[in-house]
Design a protein around this motif. Structure first.
Motif, mmCIF file in Angstrom:
data_model
loop_
_atom_site.group_PDB
_atom_site.id
_atom_site.type_symbol
_atom_site.label_atom_id
_atom_site.label_comp_id
_atom_site.label_asym_id
_atom_site.label_seq_id
_atom_site.Cartn_x
_atom_site.Cartn_y
_atom_site.Cartn_z
ATOM 1 N N PRO A 221 0.811 -1.230 0.000
ATOM 2 C CA PRO A 221 0.000 0.000 0.000
ATOM 3 C C PRO A 221 0.840 1.274 0.000
ATOM 4 C CG PRO A 221 -0.917 -1.595 1.524
ATOM 5 C CD PRO A 221 0.394 -2.159 1.060
ATOM 6 N N SER A 225 0.846 3.798 -3.338
ATOM 7 C CA SER A 225 0.404 5.198 -3.238
ATOM 8 C C SER A 225 1.555 6.147 -3.577
ATOM 9 C CB SER A 225 -0.142 5.496 -1.838
ATOM 10 O OG SER A 225 0.855 5.335 -0.851
ATOM 11 N N ILE A 228 1.840 6.303 -7.411
ATOM 12 C CA ILE A 228 0.762 7.081 -8.029
ATOM 13 C C ILE A 228 0.999 8.577 -7.843
ATOM 14 C CG2 ILE A 228 -1.695 7.660 -7.832
ATOM 15 C CD1 ILE A 228 -2.163 4.644 -7.233
ATOM 16 N N TYR A 229 1.341 8.979 -6.619
ATOM 17 C CA TYR A 229 1.561 10.403 -6.358
ATOM 18 C C TYR A 229 2.767 10.926 -7.131
ATOM 19 C CZ TYR A 229 -1.971 11.741 -2.966
ATOM 20 O OH TYR A 229 -3.150 12.101 -2.377
ATOM 21 N N LEU A 272 -4.857 -2.227 -6.212
ATOM 22 C CA LEU A 272 -3.701 -1.329 -6.113
ATOM 23 C C LEU A 272 -2.865 -1.374 -7.385
ATOM 24 C CD1 LEU A 272 -2.393 -1.998 -2.479
ATOM 25 C CD2 LEU A 272 -3.489 0.082 -3.296
ATOM 26 N N HIS A 275 -4.584 0.270 -10.316
ATOM 27 C CA HIS A 275 -4.569 1.731 -10.200
ATOM 28 C C HIS A 275 -3.205 2.288 -10.618
ATOM 29 C CE1 HIS A 275 -5.880 5.456 -7.618
ATOM 30 N NE2 HIS A 275 -5.603 5.759 -8.870
ATOM 31 N N VAL A 276 -2.143 1.647 -10.157
ATOM 32 C CA VAL A 276 -0.799 2.094 -10.529
ATOM 33 C C VAL A 276 -0.604 2.007 -12.039
ATOM 34 C CG1 VAL A 276 1.668 1.618 -10.296
ATOM 35 C CG2 VAL A 276 0.196 1.504 -8.286
ATOM 36 N N MET A 501 -0.688 3.976 3.278
ATOM 37 C CA MET A 501 -1.013 4.702 2.044
ATOM 38 C C MET A 501 -0.753 6.200 2.203
ATOM 39 S SD MET A 501 -4.450 3.006 0.508
ATOM 40 C CE MET A 501 -4.424 1.411 -0.302
ATOM 41 N N GLY A 502 -1.157 6.758 3.333
ATOM 42 C CA GLY A 502 -0.912 8.173 3.565
ATOM 43 C C GLY A 502 0.571 8.489 3.631
ATOM 44 N N GLY A 504 2.944 6.787 2.184
ATOM 45 C CA GLY A 504 3.512 6.640 0.847
ATOM 46 C C GLY A 504 3.314 7.878 0.002
ATOM 47 N N SER A 505 2.107 8.435 0.044
ATOM 48 C CA SER A 505 1.843 9.648 -0.735
ATOM 49 C C SER A 505 2.665 10.818 -0.207
ATOM 50 C CB SER A 505 0.346 9.973 -0.700
ATOM 51 O OG SER A 505 -0.106 10.167 0.624
#
Length: 518
Positions: A221, A225, A228-229, A272, A275-276, A501-502, A504-505
């Motif tokens: 996760p 993330s 993606i960010y 996940l 999405h990536v 996830m938070g 990671g972003s």
């Protein structure tokens, strides 16, 4: 066998079948054979391209094969593939029926290029969330290559085979009669193991890749993330992961991911990855990092060396290698891993039906495991090191209400006992008295928390805590400029998916800020 809703859904799927095929059933007079007969009759009634033959000669009963006219496809299900394996059945029906698989042309050609005769057998349990990946991968290989065949065997239904082969962990995969591997494997992992030149070819391709702006190491996760960010900033982004999804792949039920009341780990991991893939991210799967070489000067490139012999370079790194199940590290544990010592009660629990087992650990995961196992095994003994359990009160209350559960507090496990081939007991010390005691049992499920995957960072100048976790600041920055970290591998408290996830972003935003300022 199937209710009307499931029949309607399956009928819609089977409309994708483009060529006829036959279900060849091998049945006897038992109740399970009658149950399978009902399932197969329902399936055959939903498509005019599917016929049912009840005169199969397979020695495993109940079982069934999926064959095209005049062509043995090499796919057999021994048992009734419901539960987690129902998806495997549906995919096999579609693929034998001519529906194209969702894999790349490169993978298809790799499968078709296998020249050796490969007969696989997989022992699974219906409650195992790790098993479908293996079953589906091997079925697909059989569909695409006549040199490959596969039998998926419900271990709970064929106990004699399980005992004879001493199968104590699922999925257990046999190739040409010999143990091939155990545990979750992706199609790519299986191919890498049977196609001996695959790793060398992949390493050569990785070495030729240009430098990244952001390279994420880890595909859980936090890593997903972060990727993606970073990609959304329009910078060159790569992900090197040993397995996409990470520890989430081994999680059965997820009920605390906000806005999603319930999901399962493999399902979330697949989401996940999808999405990536919507962004221009270079995903490099099955890549284990073994060494980090930080940049030697400001603005230089960091290097990640991989187990395959390849190396990747990047201006910034985000370390998100996660954590793994903590082991007891007592004599006998390593010797009897997958021979009675297990770490996934959902996967391996059905193999211990009616037997005596122990669960090590009194936190939420340990108590939940004991509750689940109590419905399957003969007796469960939970052993906790401290003088009280740490699990939520509601879980403790449920555990104590079960008639076939014993709880031992203030006990230190000192040894896993066995007869040379499998577990037959456990030795523990009562911490208060120092008395040594032994439990006679057949299985031990270890549930004592996580350990960070940071061994590969030793000597890299990345500062870590006494527990081996990467120390980060509020921006995800590590002690090395240009290197960031996120998720369970760091000192950030509360190892939760949503927190990872938070983090990671946040690390990706920190990496981008570092790039534009330097």
């Amino acid at each position: 066998m199937l209710d009307d809703t499931l029949k309607s859904q399956l009928k819609a799927y089977l409309e994708k079948v483009t060529q006829p095929f036959e279900i060849v059933a091998s049945l006897d007079d038992g109740a399970k054979s009658q149950e399978l007969h009902g399932l197969l009759t329902d399936i055959a009634s939903l498509s005019d391209k599917i016929s049912l033959n009840l005169y199969g000669q397979d020695s495993r009963r109940p079982s069934f094969a999926l064959n095209r006219p005049d062509q043995d496809m090499g796919i057999v299900f021994a048992g009734i593939p419901m539960g987690h394996e129902f998806t495997s059945l549906v995919l096999a029906l579609l693929q034998v029926g001519g529906h194209p698989p969702k894999v790349t042309d490169e993978v298809i050609e790799q499968i078709k290029g296998l020249d050796d005769a490969l007969h696989f057998e997989t022992y699974y349990s219906l409650s195992c969330q790790n098993c479908p990946d293996v079953v589906q991968a091997l079925n697909l290989m059989a569909v695409l290559n006549p040199n490959v065949s596969h039998v998926a065997i419900d271990g709970a239904l064929f106990q004699d085979e399980v005992e004879e082969r001493q199968v104590m962990s699922v999925p257990s995969i046999y190739l040409n009669g010999q143990l091939f591997d155990q545990g979750r494997m992706s199609l790519e992992q299986i191919l890498a193991k049977v196609d001996t030149g695959a790793a060398r070819r992949e390493a050569a391709k990785l070495n030729d890749k240009p430098s990244f702006d952001v390279l994420v190491v880890g595909g859980g996760p936090a890593g997903a993330s972060a990727a993606i960010y970073a990609a959304r900033k329009g910078i060159r982004t790569g992900v090197a992961a040993e397995r996409f999804g990470g520890q989430v792949m081994d999680t059965m039920a997820i009920e605390n991911f906000i806005s999603v009341p319930h999901t399962e780990g493999p399902k979330m991991a697949a989401a996940l990855e999808e999405h990536v893939k919507e962004y221009e991210v270079d995903i490099m799967n099955l890549q284990r990092a073994v060494k980090l070489v930080p940049a030697t000067q400001p603005g230089g490139e960091h290097e990640v060396q991989l187990e395959s012999g390849a190396s990747l370079k990047s201006k910034t790194l985000i370390l998100a290698t996660g954590a793994r199940w903590r082991e007891m590290n007592v004599p006998g544990e390593a010797d009897y891993r997958n021979k009675g010592v297990a770490y996934c009660p959902h996967c391996d629990g059905p193999l211990f039906k009616g037997k005596r087992v122990a669960v090590i650990g009194g936190g939420n995961s340990g108590v939940e495991a004991a509750i689940d196992l109590a419905g399957i095994v003969g007796r469960v003994t939970l052993i906790e090191f401290m003088d009280e359990m740490r699990a939520d009160a509601v879980l403790q209350k449920k555990l104590k209400s079960l008639p076939n559960v014993d709880i031992i507090l203030g006990a230190r496990t000192t040894e896993v006992n066995g007869d040379g081939t499998r577990v037959n007991g456990l030795t523990f010390e009562e911490r208060a008295s120092g008395e040594i005691k032994r439990l006679d049992l057949e299985g031990i499920f270890v549930q004592i928390g996580l350990i960070p995957n940071t061994e590969w960072l030793r000597g890299s100048l990345v500062e870590m805590s006494e527990r081996g976790e990467i120390i980060t600041d509020a921006h995800g920055t590590t002690s090395v400029p240009g290197i960031f970290a996120a998720g369970d591998v760091t000192t950030v408290p509360y190892k939760q998916i949503i927190i990872a996830m938070g983090e990671g972003s946040k690390a990706a935003l920190g990496a981008f800020d570092h790039l534009i300022r330097s």
